[in-house]
Design an enzyme around this catalytic site. Sequence first.
Site, PDB file in Angstrom:
ATOM      1  N   HIS A  21       0.854  -1.204   0.000  1.00 46.79           N
ATOM      2  CA  HIS A  21       0.000   0.000   0.000  1.00 46.79           C
ATOM      3  C   HIS A  21       0.886   1.249   0.000  1.00 46.79           C
ATOM      4  O   HIS A  21       0.598   2.234  -0.669  1.00 46.79           O
ATOM      5  CB  HIS A  21      -0.867   0.060   1.262  1.00 46.79           C
ATOM      6  CG  HIS A  21      -1.800  -1.091   1.453  1.00 46.79           C
ATOM      7  ND1 HIS A  21      -1.767  -1.900   2.560  1.00 46.79           N
ATOM      8  CD2 HIS A  21      -2.798  -1.576   0.680  1.00 46.79           C
ATOM      9  CE1 HIS A  21      -2.695  -2.825   2.473  1.00 46.79           C
ATOM     10  NE2 HIS A  21      -3.340  -2.655   1.332  1.00 46.79           N
ATOM     11  N   CYS A 126     -15.832 -13.756  -5.337  1.00 50.32           N
ATOM     12  CA  CYS A 126     -14.590 -13.798  -4.553  1.00 50.32           C
ATOM     13  C   CYS A 126     -14.616 -12.615  -3.584  1.00 50.32           C
ATOM     14  O   CYS A 126     -14.614 -11.463  -4.015  1.00 50.32           O
ATOM     15  CB  CYS A 126     -13.363 -13.708  -5.455  1.00 50.32           C
ATOM     16  SG  CYS A 126     -11.849 -13.454  -4.486  1.00 50.32           S
ATOM     17  N   CYS A 144      -9.420 -18.260  -7.204  1.00 47.86           N
ATOM     18  CA  CYS A 144      -9.082 -16.917  -7.680  1.00 47.86           C
ATOM     19  C   CYS A 144      -7.560 -16.798  -7.686  1.00 47.86           C
ATOM     20  O   CYS A 144      -6.922 -17.052  -6.656  1.00 47.86           O
ATOM     21  CB  CYS A 144      -9.689 -15.862  -6.740  1.00 47.86           C
ATOM     22  SG  CYS A 144      -8.907 -14.254  -6.923  1.00 47.86           S
ATOM     23  N   HIS A 147      -6.199 -14.454  -4.882  1.00 42.06           N
ATOM     24  CA  HIS A 147      -6.417 -14.741  -3.454  1.00 42.06           C
ATOM     25  C   HIS A 147      -6.303 -16.218  -3.092  1.00 42.06           C
ATOM     26  O   HIS A 147      -6.450 -16.587  -1.924  1.00 42.06           O
ATOM     27  CB  HIS A 147      -7.776 -14.167  -3.012  1.00 42.06           C
ATOM     28  CG  HIS A 147      -7.818 -12.674  -3.147  1.00 42.06           C
ATOM     29  ND1 HIS A 147      -8.328 -12.034  -4.249  1.00 42.06           N
ATOM     30  CD2 HIS A 147      -7.324 -11.705  -2.343  1.00 42.06           C
ATOM     31  CE1 HIS A 147      -8.178 -10.728  -4.102  1.00 42.06           C
ATOM     32  NE2 HIS A 147      -7.571 -10.505  -2.959  1.00 42.06           N
ATOM     33  N   LYS A 298       5.854 -13.332  -2.499  1.00 45.22           N
ATOM     34  CA  LYS A 298       4.610 -12.582  -2.364  1.00 45.22           C
ATOM     35  C   LYS A 298       4.278 -12.407  -0.873  1.00 45.22           C
ATOM     36  O   LYS A 298       4.440 -13.347  -0.098  1.00 45.22           O
ATOM     37  CB  LYS A 298       3.490 -13.343  -3.081  1.00 45.22           C
ATOM     38  CG  LYS A 298       2.271 -12.504  -3.278  1.00 45.22           C
ATOM     39  CD  LYS A 298       1.229 -13.178  -4.134  1.00 45.22           C
ATOM     40  CE  LYS A 298      -0.044 -12.350  -4.013  1.00 45.22           C
ATOM     41  NZ  LYS A 298      -1.142 -12.844  -4.767  1.00 45.22           N
ATOM     42  N   LYS A 301      -0.249 -13.085   4.854  1.00 43.05           N
ATOM     43  CA  LYS A 301      -0.383 -13.266   6.303  1.00 43.05           C
ATOM     44  C   LYS A 301       0.070 -14.672   6.684  1.00 43.05           C
ATOM     45  O   LYS A 301       0.740 -14.860   7.692  1.00 43.05           O
ATOM     46  CB  LYS A 301      -1.841 -13.077   6.722  1.00 43.05           C
ATOM     47  CG  LYS A 301      -2.188 -11.627   6.959  1.00 43.05           C
ATOM     48  CD  LYS A 301      -3.537 -11.515   7.637  1.00 43.05           C
ATOM     49  CE  LYS A 301      -4.032 -10.078   7.540  1.00 43.05           C
ATOM     50  NZ  LYS A 301      -5.450  -9.946   7.496  1.00 43.05           N
TER      51      LYS A 301
HETATM   52  N1  MSP Z   1     -10.257  -0.998  -2.251  1.00 42.79           N
HETATM   53  C1  MSP Z   1      -9.711  -1.464  -3.473  1.00 42.79           C
HETATM   54  C2  MSP Z   1      -9.357  -0.310  -4.397  1.00 42.79           C
HETATM   55  C3  MSP Z   1     -10.501   0.592  -4.723  1.00 42.79           C
HETATM   56  S1  MSP Z   1      -9.971   1.945  -5.708  1.00 42.79           S
HETATM   57  C4  MSP Z   1     -11.398   2.734  -6.131  1.00 42.79           C
HETATM   58  C5  MSP Z   1      -8.445  -2.281  -3.200  1.00 42.79           C
HETATM   59  N2  MSP Z   1      -7.903  -2.140  -1.989  1.00 42.79           N
HETATM   60  S2  MSP Z   1      -6.576  -2.891  -1.476  1.00 42.79           S
HETATM   61  O1  MSP Z   1      -6.378  -2.463  -0.128  1.00 42.79           O
HETATM   62  O2  MSP Z   1      -6.677  -4.282  -1.719  1.00 42.79           O
HETATM   63  O3  MSP Z   1      -5.416  -2.359  -2.387  1.00 42.79           O
HETATM   64  C6  MSP Z   1      -5.149  -0.975  -2.449  1.00 42.79           C
HETATM   65  C7  MSP Z   1      -4.030  -0.683  -3.427  1.00 42.79           C
HETATM   66  O4  MSP Z   1      -2.831  -1.268  -2.924  1.00 42.79           O
HETATM   67  C8  MSP Z   1      -4.283  -1.303  -4.801  1.00 42.79           C
HETATM   68  O5  MSP Z   1      -3.932  -0.407  -5.832  1.00 42.79           O
HETATM   69  C9  MSP Z   1      -3.383  -2.500  -4.819  1.00 42.79           C
HETATM   70  O6  MSP Z   1      -2.920  -2.822  -6.102  1.00 42.79           O
HETATM   71  C10 MSP Z   1      -2.231  -2.015  -3.953  1.00 42.79           C
HETATM   72  N3  MSP Z   1      -1.486  -3.111  -3.384  1.00 42.79           N
HETATM   73  C11 MSP Z   1      -1.907  -4.058  -2.492  1.00 42.79           C
HETATM   74  N4  MSP Z   1      -0.892  -4.937  -2.274  1.00 42.79           N
HETATM   75  C12 MSP Z   1       0.189  -4.591  -3.011  1.00 42.79           C
HETATM   76  C13 MSP Z   1       1.505  -5.061  -3.169  1.00 42.79           C
HETATM   77  N5  MSP Z   1       1.959  -6.123  -2.560  1.00 42.79           N
HETATM   78  N6  MSP Z   1       2.333  -4.350  -3.979  1.00 42.79           N
HETATM   79  C14 MSP Z   1       1.937  -3.200  -4.599  1.00 42.79           C
HETATM   80  N7  MSP Z   1       0.720  -2.752  -4.480  1.00 42.79           N
HETATM   81  C15 MSP Z   1      -0.205  -3.438  -3.757  1.00 42.79           C
HETATM   82  O7  MSP Z   1      -7.988  -2.954  -4.097  1.00 42.79           O
END
Ligand code: MSP
Length: 518
Positions: A21, A126, A144, A147, A298, A301
Amino acid sequence: MEKFYTTTAIDYVNGAPHIGHAYEKILTDVIFRHFQQRTSDAYMLTGTDEHGIKIQKTSAELNIEPQAFCDMNAQKFIDAWKLLGIDYSQFIRTTQKEHKEIVQKIFKRLVEKGDIYKHSYTGLYCAGCEAFLSEKDLDENGCCPNHQKKPEVVSEENYFFKLTKYKDAIIKHIKENPNFIVPSFRANEVLNQLENIEDISVSRAKTNVSWGIDVLDDNEQVIYVWIDALSNYITALGYDIENPSEKFKKYWPADVQVIGKDILKFHSIYWLAILMALDIPLPKHILAHGWITIDETKMSKSLGNVVSPSSVIESFEMTEPDALRYYMATAAPVGKDGNYSDNDFKEKVNAHLANSMGNLLNRTLSMLVKYFDGEIKPEFIKENELFDKSLKTIQEVKHHFDYFEIAEAAQKIIELVDLTNKYVTDNAPWTLAKEEKMTECGNVLYTVLEVMCVIASLISPYCPNIAQKMAKQLKYDINTKLDDIKINNIKTGKLISKEEISPVFLRLDSELADKGKK
Ligand code: MSP
């Protein structure tokens, strides 16, 4: 350029923020800060996505009211972004009243337009994706791929959005605008997905999902998370169908919307269709970044390898986030996957920020104090070749940012640092001083300090605190717009005294880091 509007994906609040994130928020913040150097009005939006089955289930398991659970976890994201110096203009939460009301109006509008209709449906849901998947989306085990879980078979009467109605227009837009999706190699992937699209479910029965925004005039359905979530980019600006706010008129369309590659389909297909249905202009670019792994694995948890930004900052006992920002922003070429490893992090930032950039400034200022009592003499002149190269680097960095090539732009800055170091070595101002060629010696130091101002400006979006410290010692205004960087950044007269010189970045100490981890 008059304005610049950039957004991030909004994070689900069913967990705490991790380095993936953080990667996205840092990338967006670096883009935002760079364009602040080029426009008078840049705006950055981030936030949290707080509805849906995952949040409903997790909060129920913890026996906490969903809203209280969202409040608690949204705060963790706000705190993490503060720690990382993410300078967003606005943080939106999808449980905010203003957002919910506008989403309800958007939904109603689409029903009235005939783009949303009711339909009985059996599909594979999913919860991880908060989306229905088709058989084709699943891997060889029927799971999926994102996930690693089998989707649930769900039968419901839902509202459906006529995505198919917009298919041709979306294909046309993507084909006619080869830079719309960044990096462009992902456009083909989207065009392939478009071949098989169907209308999509945009609501859930309350009996299955209750934690969502109510559909107006139908108390049995809640609005499905993606219409809710995607709308945040315009509800945050106060979009209103009849009466769009001044803020909306000023900033929309977004200049770049930054998201992860896993949610590109939602942004380059669903989002475009919703905007087309509402007669709203489309964003200029969608930037789909790659995935961050930990030690090439990757994050998950179950593997216990989830790294939080705060744990990195704490374990290296960092007093500012700049090194982590720099490392993450340069983790991968645009759109490619990147990796985090403690060792690589330490080595890269020690080499680039401490050894190359920090030391360069430190030793140049020290020589200025030693040989000239910290004074820039009026007779000093710049060596044109190196200074011209620094001005050329500004143009190259701007060019990379125009294509959102953040890591590539940083590479250009480090090249300039390396070239400047080479210039110092080649011209050996210490030898010139020994030989009493004081004017030549002064010219070299002066040239380097002028170039350091350019470097401070260019590195500032990545490392705002370090850049600020550099600028302070150079008596340079770090808020200078890139196009206003003058030929003479350094004033003549006393620049600095011995006491004022201090390192702008201290090397990360490996022993300290290891101790912290244990
Ligand atoms: N809530 C949705 C997005 C809605 S946008 C209108 C979502 N949330 S998320 O928490 O799963 O992911 C948020 C962002 O973090 C996404 O753009 C996602 O690709 C990014 N990432 C989540 N894990 C990641 C990594 N390990 N590496 C890079 N980015 C990652 O999807």
